[in-house]
Motif scaffolding. Structure first.
Motif, PDB file in Angstrom:
ATOM      1  N   MET A  27       0.875  -1.181   0.000  1.00 18.37           N
ATOM      2  CA  MET A  27       0.000   0.000   0.000  1.00 18.37           C
ATOM      3  C   MET A  27       0.895   1.208   0.000  1.00 18.37           C
ATOM      4  N   GLY A  28       1.553   1.770  -0.562  1.00 17.08           N
ATOM      5  CA  GLY A  28       2.519   2.827  -0.458  1.00 17.08           C
ATOM      6  C   GLY A  28       3.792   2.433  -1.148  1.00 17.08           C
ATOM      7  N   ARG A  29       3.884   1.266  -1.811  1.00 15.11           N
ATOM      8  CA  ARG A  29       5.079   0.854  -2.513  1.00 15.11           C
ATOM      9  C   ARG A  29       5.200   1.665  -3.797  1.00 15.11           C
ATOM     10  N   PRO A  30       6.448   2.028  -4.178  1.00 20.01           N
ATOM     11  CA  PRO A  30       6.628   2.746  -5.444  1.00 20.01           C
ATOM     12  C   PRO A  30       6.099   1.925  -6.613  1.00 20.01           C
ATOM     13  N   GLY A  31       5.376   2.569  -7.507  1.00 22.52           N
ATOM     14  CA  GLY A  31       4.860   1.882  -8.673  1.00 22.52           C
ATOM     15  C   GLY A  31       3.630   1.043  -8.413  1.00 22.52           C
ATOM     16  N   ALA A  32       3.053   1.152  -7.215  1.00 22.94           N
ATOM     17  CA  ALA A  32       1.861   0.371  -6.889  1.00 22.94           C
ATOM     18  C   ALA A  32       0.608   1.204  -7.108  1.00 22.94           C
ATOM     19  N   ALA A  33      -0.463   0.536  -7.519  1.00 22.78           N
ATOM     20  CA  ALA A  33      -1.757   1.190  -7.678  1.00 22.78           C
ATOM     21  C   ALA A  33      -2.764   0.466  -6.799  1.00 22.78           C
ATOM     22  N   VAL A  34      -3.621   1.238  -6.141  1.00 20.56           N
ATOM     23  CA  VAL A  34      -4.608   0.680  -5.227  1.00 20.56           C
ATOM     24  C   VAL A  34      -6.002   0.860  -5.814  1.00 20.56           C
ATOM     25  N   ASP A  35      -6.750  -0.227  -5.866  1.00 22.74           N
ATOM     26  CA  ASP A  35      -8.136  -0.220  -6.337  1.00 22.74           C
ATOM     27  C   ASP A  35      -9.030  -0.470  -5.127  1.00 22.74           C
ATOM     28  N   VAL A  36      -9.746   0.563  -4.687  1.00 23.22           N
ATOM     29  CA  VAL A  36     -10.660   0.427  -3.551  1.00 23.22           C
ATOM     30  C   VAL A  36     -11.938  -0.252  -4.037  1.00 23.22           C
ATOM     31  N   ILE A  37     -12.244  -1.410  -3.477  1.00 22.92           N
ATOM     32  CA  ILE A  37     -13.418  -2.174  -3.884  1.00 22.92           C
ATOM     33  C   ILE A  37     -14.679  -1.580  -3.268  1.00 22.92           C
ATOM     34  N   ASP A  38     -14.582  -1.213  -2.012  1.00 22.38           N
ATOM     35  CA  ASP A  38     -15.732  -0.683  -1.277  1.00 22.38           C
ATOM     36  C   ASP A  38     -15.206   0.020  -0.043  1.00 22.38           C
ATOM     37  N   ALA A  39     -16.066   0.796   0.583  1.00 19.33           N
ATOM     38  CA  ALA A  39     -15.771   1.381   1.903  1.00 19.33           C
ATOM     39  C   ALA A  39     -17.077   1.351   2.683  1.00 19.33           C
ATOM     40  N   GLN A  40     -17.078   0.628   3.779  1.00 15.95           N
ATOM     41  CA  GLN A  40     -18.303   0.482   4.560  1.00 15.95           C
ATOM     42  C   GLN A  40     -18.005   0.745   6.032  1.00 15.95           C
ATOM     43  N   TYR A  41     -19.031   1.090   6.765  1.00 20.33           N
ATOM     44  CA  TYR A  41     -18.851   1.283   8.187  1.00 20.33           C
ATOM     45  C   TYR A  41     -18.582  -0.042   8.900  1.00 20.33           C
ATOM     46  N   GLY A  42     -17.587  -0.008   9.792  1.00 20.06           N
ATOM     47  CA  GLY A  42     -17.407  -1.080  10.759  1.00 20.06           C
ATOM     48  C   GLY A  42     -18.074  -0.680  12.061  1.00 20.06           C
ATOM     49  N   GLY A  43     -18.409   0.600  12.143  1.00 14.70           N
ATOM     50  CA  GLY A  43     -19.095   1.139  13.313  1.00 14.70           C
ATOM     51  C   GLY A  43     -19.026   2.645  13.288  1.00 14.70           C
ATOM     52  N   ILE A  44     -20.041   3.298  13.815  1.00 19.17           N
ATOM     53  CA  ILE A  44     -20.019   4.753  13.888  1.00 19.17           C
ATOM     54  C   ILE A  44     -20.735   5.220  15.143  1.00 19.17           C
ATOM     55  N   LEU A  45     -20.049   6.109  15.874  1.00 18.93           N
ATOM     56  CA  LEU A  45     -20.605   6.762  17.055  1.00 18.93           C
ATOM     57  C   LEU A  45     -20.553   8.263  16.814  1.00 18.93           C
ATOM     58  N   SER A  46     -20.961   9.036  17.788  1.00 21.23           N
ATOM     59  CA  SER A  46     -21.011  10.482  17.591  1.00 21.23           C
ATOM     60  C   SER A  46     -19.627  11.093  17.381  1.00 21.23           C
ATOM     61  N   ASP A  47     -18.591  10.500  17.989  1.00 19.21           N
ATOM     62  CA  ASP A  47     -17.263  11.106  17.895  1.00 19.21           C
ATOM     63  C   ASP A  47     -16.177  10.139  17.444  1.00 19.21           C
ATOM     64  N   SER A  48     -16.532   8.931  17.014  1.00 14.48           N
ATOM     65  CA  SER A  48     -15.540   7.978  16.517  1.00 14.48           C
ATOM     66  C   SER A  48     -16.200   7.044  15.510  1.00 14.48           C
ATOM     67  N   ALA A  49     -15.370   6.480  14.642  1.00 16.36           N
ATOM     68  CA  ALA A  49     -15.901   5.604  13.604  1.00 16.36           C
ATOM     69  C   ALA A  49     -14.839   4.627  13.139  1.00 16.36           C
ATOM     70  N   SER A  50     -15.313   3.530  12.585  1.00 15.01           N
ATOM     71  CA  SER A  50     -14.478   2.548  11.904  1.00 15.01           C
ATOM     72  C   SER A  50     -15.006   2.422  10.488  1.00 15.01           C
ATOM     73  N   VAL A  51     -14.123   2.568   9.507  1.00 17.93           N
ATOM     74  CA  VAL A  51     -14.491   2.385   8.099  1.00 17.93           C
ATOM     75  C   VAL A  51     -13.622   1.255   7.548  1.00 17.93           C
ATOM     76  N   LEU A  52     -14.268   0.235   6.998  1.00 19.05           N
ATOM     77  CA  LEU A  52     -13.573  -0.928   6.478  1.00 19.05           C
ATOM     78  C   LEU A  52     -13.387  -0.783   4.972  1.00 19.05           C
ATOM     79  N   VAL A  53     -12.151  -0.896   4.526  1.00 17.61           N
ATOM     80  CA  VAL A  53     -11.811  -0.611   3.129  1.00 17.61           C
ATOM     81  C   VAL A  53     -11.131  -1.827   2.493  1.00 17.61           C
TER      82      VAL A  53
END
Length: 209
Positions: free
Chosen positions: A1-27
């Motif tokens: 994920m940060g390697r030179p010459g690498a490309a990242v294809d995000v398949i989806d981004a969904q909540y793992g959890g969300i509260l009023s002041d914190s969240a988890s997003v699964l990518v």
């Protein structure tokens, strides 16, 4: 994920959890890089943690999936899921199955659902919070007893144009196949079903064993 010459294809981004002041997003994502003059495909699922301060959110931590080593032998159900053309698995979820740590109840349900639906899986075991977000209650995911679906018949669960009937029929099918805990964007009648802000963008199916 940060390697030179690498490309990242995000398949989806969904909540793992969300509260009023914190969240988890699964990518879940695929990573393409060059090695030995050829394109190499890998990937992972990252649990991105965010914290809210005032009106803005900032990333506080990232936790890449750790699926574990591949098992020497797999069940017939595991092999069928990995080979299915109707079940789209992100890299970390495929690795979860290859590790032998996903229960057959999960695998059999995916296979049965795939007879009626083309399904896009976002998370199975690794890359998900250990506990249900914001609680001390263990999640079924890290124990290999749950899977999340972000896409049904080519339609994202979160997309406004996706048919409500399609999503609710899928939720009911998951329950009929043995899931004791089915979450999604709509509250259905029955003890097995639930809906909340975290699950507005995917369908969760959990199993007791």
């Amino acid at each position: 994920m940060g390697r030179p010459g690498a490309a990242v294809d995000v398949i989806d981004a969904q909540y793992g959890g969300i509260l009023s002041d914190s969240a988890s997003v699964l990518v879940p994502c695929r990573v393409y890089s060059i090695a030995g003059g050829r394109v190499v495909t890998s990937g992972t699922t990252v649990d991105v943690r965010l914290s809210r301060s005032g009106g803005s959110w900032r990333v506080t931590a990232t936790h890449p999936a750790q699926p574990g080593a591949a098992a020497s032998r797999l069940s017939a159900d595991a092999r069928q899921v990995l080979a299915s053309g109707r079940i789209a698995l992100p890299p970390a979820s495929a690795a979860d199955i290859r590790s032998g740590q996903v229960h057959d109840s999960v695998l059999r349900t995916m296979l049965e659902l795939a007879k009626t639906y083309r399904i896009g899986i976002s998370v199975i075991r690794s890359g998900h919070p250990i506990n249900v977000f914001g609680t001390s209650r263990p999640s079924d995911h890290p124990r290999g007893r749950a899977f999340d679906t972000w896409q049904i018949n080519g339609h994202a669960v979160v997309a406004p144009g996706t048919s409500r009937a399609l999503i609710t029929s899928y939720m009911r099918a998951a329950e009929s196949l043995g899931s004791y805990n089915v979450g999604g964007p709509y509250q259905l009648s029955g003890a097995a079903f639930f809906s909340d802000q975290t699950h507005h963008d995917h369908v969760h199916a959990g199993f007791t064993a």
